[in-house]
Write a protein that holds these residues in place. Structure first.
Motif, PDB file in Angstrom:
ATOM      1  N   SER A   2      -0.197   2.920   3.937  1.00  0.00           N
ATOM      2  CA  SER A   2      -1.427   2.613   4.660  1.00  0.00           C
ATOM      3  C   SER A   2      -1.173   1.901   5.978  1.00  0.00           C
ATOM      4  O   SER A   2      -2.064   1.761   6.783  1.00  0.00           O
ATOM      5  CB  SER A   2      -2.331   1.746   3.781  1.00  0.00           C
ATOM      6  N   THR A   3       0.063   1.455   6.224  1.00  0.00           N
ATOM      7  CA  THR A   3       0.341   0.678   7.436  1.00  0.00           C
ATOM      8  C   THR A   3       0.901   1.513   8.563  1.00  0.00           C
ATOM      9  O   THR A   3       1.126   1.005   9.630  1.00  0.00           O
ATOM     10  CB  THR A   3       1.326  -0.469   7.123  1.00  0.00           C
ATOM     11  N   LEU A  51       3.016  -3.688  -8.871  1.00  0.00           N
ATOM     12  CA  LEU A  51       3.201  -2.269  -8.641  1.00  0.00           C
ATOM     13  C   LEU A  51       2.258  -1.481  -9.535  1.00  0.00           C
ATOM     14  O   LEU A  51       2.184  -1.742 -10.738  1.00  0.00           O
ATOM     15  CB  LEU A  51       4.658  -1.906  -8.970  1.00  0.00           C
ATOM     16  N   GLU A  52       1.522  -0.536  -8.935  1.00  0.00           N
ATOM     17  CA  GLU A  52       0.672   0.344  -9.731  1.00  0.00           C
ATOM     18  C   GLU A  52       1.478   1.605 -10.033  1.00  0.00           C
ATOM     19  O   GLU A  52       1.881   2.326  -9.120  1.00  0.00           O
ATOM     20  CB  GLU A  52      -0.600   0.717  -8.979  1.00  0.00           C
ATOM     21  N   VAL A  53       1.731   1.843 -11.312  1.00  0.00           N
ATOM     22  CA  VAL A  53       2.510   3.002 -11.741  1.00  0.00           C
ATOM     23  C   VAL A  53       1.638   3.933 -12.562  1.00  0.00           C
ATOM     24  O   VAL A  53       0.629   3.514 -13.133  1.00  0.00           O
ATOM     25  CB  VAL A  53       3.752   2.578 -12.561  1.00  0.00           C
ATOM     26  N   GLY A  89       0.795  -1.214   0.000  1.00  0.00           N
ATOM     27  CA  GLY A  89       0.000   0.000   0.000  1.00  0.00           C
ATOM     28  C   GLY A  89       0.828   1.265   0.000  1.00  0.00           C
ATOM     29  O   GLY A  89       0.297   2.364  -0.100  1.00  0.00           O
ATOM     30  N   SER A  90       2.157   1.124   0.106  1.00  0.00           N
ATOM     31  CA  SER A  90       3.050   2.282   0.148  1.00  0.00           C
ATOM     32  C   SER A  90       3.516   2.675  -1.251  1.00  0.00           C
ATOM     33  O   SER A  90       3.564   1.861  -2.169  1.00  0.00           O
ATOM     34  CB  SER A  90       4.296   1.967   0.980  1.00  0.00           C
ATOM     35  N   TYR A  91       3.914   3.923  -1.355  1.00  0.00           N
ATOM     36  CA  TYR A  91       4.540   4.423  -2.568  1.00  0.00           C
ATOM     37  C   TYR A  91       6.018   4.057  -2.464  1.00  0.00           C
ATOM     38  O   TYR A  91       6.685   4.388  -1.480  1.00  0.00           O
ATOM     39  CB  TYR A  91       4.358   5.942  -2.663  1.00  0.00           C
ATOM     40  N   ILE A  92       6.535   3.320  -3.448  1.00  0.00           N
ATOM     41  CA  ILE A  92       7.899   2.813  -3.363  1.00  0.00           C
ATOM     42  C   ILE A  92       8.692   3.120  -4.633  1.00  0.00           C
ATOM     43  O   ILE A  92       8.132   3.410  -5.688  1.00  0.00           O
ATOM     44  CB  ILE A  92       7.919   1.282  -3.104  1.00  0.00           C
ATOM     45  N   LYS A 111       0.983  -2.871  -4.676  1.00  0.00           N
ATOM     46  CA  LYS A 111      -0.369  -3.397  -4.532  1.00  0.00           C
ATOM     47  C   LYS A 111      -0.397  -4.790  -3.917  1.00  0.00           C
ATOM     48  O   LYS A 111      -1.282  -5.107  -3.134  1.00  0.00           O
ATOM     49  CB  LYS A 111      -1.076  -3.438  -5.890  1.00  0.00           C
ATOM     50  N   ASP A 112       0.564  -5.624  -4.308  1.00  0.00           N
ATOM     51  CA  ASP A 112       0.553  -7.003  -3.836  1.00  0.00           C
ATOM     52  C   ASP A 112       1.958  -7.572  -3.958  1.00  0.00           C
ATOM     53  O   ASP A 112       2.791  -7.047  -4.712  1.00  0.00           O
ATOM     54  CB  ASP A 112      -0.433  -7.832  -4.660  1.00  0.00           C
ATOM     55  N   LEU A 113       2.218  -8.656  -3.234  1.00  0.00           N
ATOM     56  CA  LEU A 113       3.498  -9.332  -3.324  1.00  0.00           C
ATOM     57  C   LEU A 113       3.350 -10.764  -2.863  1.00  0.00           C
ATOM     58  O   LEU A 113       2.437 -11.106  -2.118  1.00  0.00           O
ATOM     59  CB  LEU A 113       4.556  -8.614  -2.487  1.00  0.00           C
ATOM     60  N   ASN A 114       4.250 -11.584  -3.353  1.00  0.00           N
ATOM     61  CA  ASN A 114       4.395 -12.943  -2.855  1.00  0.00           C
ATOM     62  C   ASN A 114       5.878 -13.287  -2.916  1.00  0.00           C
ATOM     63  O   ASN A 114       6.705 -12.412  -3.173  1.00  0.00           O
ATOM     64  CB  ASN A 114       3.503 -13.937  -3.617  1.00  0.00           C
TER      65      ASN A 114
END
Length: 170
Positions: A168-169, A131-133, A100-103, A122-125
């Motif tokens: 968001s965390t 990543l939403e760009v 949820g962070s901007y990275i 957005k998500d990871l595994n």
């Protein structure tokens, strides 16, 4: 981790945790002719302030001076600090918190013609991140294999003239 950094982590972790702090990273590096022992700590939520760092630094320095045999081959400068606002993402806990962070992501090899991206995680595994760009006026999700990620760090952004940490965390 080298033996020195592992030993330092073993010494610092219980000291930090007893105060409600978290050991983020340990670096033992030689720059020019000087060795540096850099210890990064944080406190959640809200971060760690300079007074707390100074107090912990004294405790750490005392404990390191008590080590026998001395694990440091040369004199060193002890630096204890927070990892900062734009902290690197180093371990699995950091990866999860970064959701949820901007990275900022730097890659070993190009994906879609680029070696760096900034966007919202957005998500990871275990194998990849999503990543939403923003490309011009459109938002796009890209999938990046974790094995091609060289450096990943939290970023701050200026929106309407205000510095914001998009996380968001926190």
């Amino acid at each position: 981790m080298t033996k020195v950094t592992e030993l330092v982590a073993d010494v610092v972790t219980p000291l930090a945790e007893a105060r409600g702090d978290e050991l983020v990273d340990v670096e033992y590096v030689k720059e020019k002719k000087q060795y540096y022992l850099r210890i990064y700590v944080d406190r959640r939520p809200g971060g760690i302030d300079i007074e707390e760092i100074a107090n912990l630094s004294e405790l750490v320095s005392e404990k390191l001076d008590e080590l026998d045999p001395d694990p440091f081959p040369e004199p060193y400068i002890l630096e204890l600090s927070s990892p900062g606002l734009e902290r690197p993402i180093k371990n699995e806990k950091d990866w999860e918190r970064a959701k949820g962070s901007y990275i900022h992501v730097s890659l070993y090899q190009k994906i879609d013609g680029e070696k760096t991206y900034e966007g919202t995680l957005k998500d990871l595994n275990q194998n990849q991140i999503v990543l939403e760009v923003k490309i011009k006026t459109r938002r796009k999700e890209i999938t990046i294999p974790r094995k091609v990620i060289a450096v990943l760090s939290i970023r701050s952004r200026f929106i309407d003239g205000c510095l914001t940490m998009l996380n968001s965390t926190n």
